[in-house]
Enzyme design. Structure first.
Site, PDB file in Angstrom:
ATOM      1  N   HIS A 173       3.547  -7.951  10.514  1.00 29.86           N
ATOM      2  CA  HIS A 173       3.212  -7.808   9.096  1.00 29.86           C
ATOM      3  C   HIS A 173       4.351  -8.263   8.172  1.00 29.86           C
ATOM      4  O   HIS A 173       4.117  -8.457   6.980  1.00 29.86           O
ATOM      5  CB  HIS A 173       2.840  -6.349   8.810  1.00 29.86           C
ATOM      6  N   SER A 198       1.032  -8.172   1.543  1.00 34.45           N
ATOM      7  CA  SER A 198       0.103  -7.137   1.969  1.00 34.45           C
ATOM      8  C   SER A 198      -0.824  -6.786   0.800  1.00 34.45           C
ATOM      9  O   SER A 198      -1.512  -7.661   0.285  1.00 34.45           O
ATOM     10  CB  SER A 198       0.870  -5.933   2.503  1.00 34.45           C
ATOM     11  N   GLN A 199      -0.816  -5.548   0.341  1.00 32.35           N
ATOM     12  CA  GLN A 199      -1.647  -5.230  -0.828  1.00 32.35           C
ATOM     13  C   GLN A 199      -1.254  -6.106  -2.022  1.00 32.35           C
ATOM     14  O   GLN A 199      -2.103  -6.534  -2.812  1.00 32.35           O
ATOM     15  CB  GLN A 199      -1.491  -3.757  -1.188  1.00 32.35           C
ATOM     16  N   ASP A 203       0.151 -10.164  13.324  1.00 33.06           N
ATOM     17  CA  ASP A 203       0.077  -9.098  12.317  1.00 33.06           C
ATOM     18  C   ASP A 203      -0.969  -8.077  12.745  1.00 33.06           C
ATOM     19  O   ASP A 203      -2.167  -8.382  12.784  1.00 33.06           O
ATOM     20  CB  ASP A 203      -0.274  -9.695  10.950  1.00 33.06           C
ATOM     21  N   TYR A 257       0.817  -1.214   0.000  1.00 30.28           N
ATOM     22  CA  TYR A 257       0.000   0.000   0.000  1.00 30.28           C
ATOM     23  C   TYR A 257       0.849   1.262   0.000  1.00 30.28           C
ATOM     24  O   TYR A 257       0.566   2.187  -0.744  1.00 30.28           O
ATOM     25  CB  TYR A 257      -0.906  -0.022   1.230  1.00 30.28           C
TER      26      TYR A 257
END
Lengths: 281, 305
Positions: B282, B166-167, B253, B83
């Site tokens: 994360h 993640s993203q 996370d 992100y």
């Protein structure tokens, strides 16, 4: 090397520029824990930089925390755990998102912008942005001058070295530490930017000379704050830790939940606030 | 005490979900890819190109493309950014034998001339309208990157994979679902954009905190927000994924709650592997998990063969 004169000139130039702060409330980020503001300040150039400021709810003064920018276009806003305990200022330096009117930093690209000459290297101005942010934060009535912390990469070391009143520094994710050696260790960015730049025709001696002004090890002896340095390779980082008068190393475990909790607790203890974990158990 | 593994993450699948995405793909104009070799960014082992192509809405999207200098063809690998991250030049993947394309979907620095919702901002940009939600074009930009690779003679169209965390992990799932006949492997770390309405109730970390902030100001919009993000939720894409998928999760996370990662794993119908990392947040096992990712992709995409 005119190291001291170089940095005195940065301070002198910054001193001629009024900060002219403007604070705008941010209702969406204002909660029971803290009130949030968008802050704009003038740094050298002149250039308007951006910060996200939050002030805890309750009777102050509170410990203050400057979060210096990471290497990248975006910095996350401060976590509510930090907003609830500290007067937090999260800085976006020139060229980063929210501070990019007139100059957009390129990634890759920022690390070598103007690097052939220490006088034109972009990090000269970026450091000035951090110093301006520190001055603003320390000057806030809500901030306890006995408990002022800075957290982040080498910019945290440089800021702590050049501004008195910072009592704790938490340092990780260094980019400019021994950069001319580190660039040879992998092809990973951002340090690969240096290799790309050299392939384009610049000289290692030239950019090495510039980077020497910004290597945190050159600034470390001036840091009076208690300083925690997160290290992956203890031998690699030992010269920096040893050069810090009140430095200590934390051996990164790569269990980043554990590491994050340690970093939080270390700073909380020095600032007299409770430790908190971002992971809600 | 949270039940990370068994917590139910409910997402309603809109009746027109498939039609919505088919319409978006059909509306994309011709790709018109432009590749410019970048000698100063290239090395003895890797040739680097600056790439752009046309995506949804006629917007031109940028990418970095890195290719081995050894003889091809090579498996193709698309790396998808996080992100707040900008895509870096994927030389390390090219050094491993992949034709690697690192896409900068709209709003990222090199693709933000027309669309620039900012950070924070992307997650809630037009979040009350699934037709104009900022992520619509963003998702499709990654799908179009697959088409770029399919058009490259040095990339083997039968060996294309996706990697991201993640993203990048979340969009690996949506892209694999929208190109099930093409994608042969997905490495998906700490997946974001899965259980989008549940996640902000489990964490106060960004970017999901952006939704909490939006709803703080617009509490009456909660149903419209839920309706919009259902079209974008990885849990609704997961049943269409056919590629072998590797998921890796940090069990602490705070950014993408592990409950949503486990829910994604349950929702995937095909071959899947799950790696969990206690005491990790994360980073989800970084840096050690990178070796596991490399092995997974090599098993399925066969670089060097």
């Amino acid at each position: 090397m005119d190291f001291d004169a170089y940095w005195r000139a940065v301070d002198d130039e910054l001193a001629t520029v009024a900060a002219r702060p403007v604070l705008d409330p941010v209702p969406a980020r204002t909660t029971a824990e803290a009130t949030s503001f968008a802050v704009r300040l003038t740094s050298i150039g002149p250039y308007r930089i951006y910060g996200s400021l939050s002030i805890p709810t309750g009777e102050g003064p509170f410990p203050a925390l400057l979060q210096v920018p990471r290497y990248g276009s975006v910095n996350n806003m401060a976590h509510v755990n930090d907003r609830s305990r500290y007067v937090v200022l999260t800085l976006m330096h020139r060229g980063q998102r929210l501070a990019d009117d007139g100059f957009q930093a390129a990634y890759p690209g920022l690390l070598t912008l103007g690097i052939d000459d220490p006088a034109t290297y972009i990090y000269r101005a970026i450091v000035a942005d951090c110093l301006r942010a520190a001055e603003f934060l320390i000057g806030l009535a809500e901030a306890d001058p006995a408990r002022v912390a800075v957290a982040g990469n080498e910019l945290a070391v440089l800021t702590a070295a050049r501004r008195t009143g910072i009592t704790a520094a938490r340092v990780s994710d260094l980019v400019l530490y021994r950069a001319m050696e580190a660039r040879l260790r992998s092809s990973h960015y951002p340090l690969e930017e240096l290799n790309d730049y050299l392939r384009a025709g610049s000289s290692a001696a030239v950019i090495g000379r510039t980077l020497d002004y910004f290597d945190p090890i050159r600034h470390a002896p001036s840091v009076t704050a208690k300083t925690l340095v997160a290290v992956e390779d203890a031998d690699w980082y030992a010269p920096l830790v040893n050069a810090l008068p009140a430095g200590e190393a934390y051996q990164v475990t790569h269990l980043d939940g554990t590491d994050a909790d340690y970093y939080d607790a270390w700073l909380a203890e020095r600032c007299g606030v409770p430790a908190l974990s971002k992971f809600i158990r | 005490m949270r039940d990370l593994v068994n917590t139910t993450v409910d997402v309603t699948r809109p009746a027109d979900f498939d039609d919505f995405w088919a319409a978006g793909l059909a509306a994309c104009p011709p790709l018109d890819p432009v590749l410019t070799e970048m000698p100063t960014l290239s090395t003895e082992r890797v040739r680097v190109y600056d790439v752009s192509y046309v995506s949804y809405g006629g917007l031109r999207v940028s990418a970095w493309y890195a290719v081995p200098r050894s003889d091809g063809p090579y498996p193709g690998l698309i790396t998808i950014p996080g992100y707040i991250s900008e895509p870096t030049i994927p030389k390390e993947w090219a050094e491993l034998g992949y034709a690697a394309l690192a896409v900068a979907p709209r709003g990222k620095l090199r693709s933000n001339a027309v669309f620039d919702p900012g950070y924070p901002g992307l997650l809630t940009h037009n979040i009350v309208d699934h037709h104009t939600y900022g992520y619509r074009g963003f998702y499709l930009d990654v799908v179009r990157a697959v088409d770029v690779l399919l058009g490259r003679p040095e990339a083997d169209s039968d060996r294309i994979g996706l990697a991201g965390s993640s993203q990048g992990g979340g969009l690996g799932i949506s892209t694999a679902a929208l190109r099930p006949e093409v994608i042969k492997a997905v490495a998906c770390g700490a997946p974001y954009l899965c259980g989008i309405m549940t996640a902000p109730t489990l964490t106060r970390s960004y970017p999901y905190e952006e939704i909490n902030e939006y709803l703080r100001l617009h509490p009456r919009d909660v149903d419209r927000v839920r309706e919009t993000v259902a079209y974008y939720d990885g849990l609704n894409f997961a049943p269409a994924v056919q590629a072998p998928t590797m998921i890796y999760l940090g069990l602490e996370d705070d950014v993408c709650p592990p409950e949503t990662g486990f829910a994604l794993h349950r929702a995937l119908p095909g071959e899947k592997t799950l790696h969990t990392y206690p005491n990790c947040a994360h980073h989800a096992g970084l840096p050690g998990v990178l070796r596991v990712v490399e092995e997974f992709l090599a098993d399925h995409l066969k670089p060097g063969s």
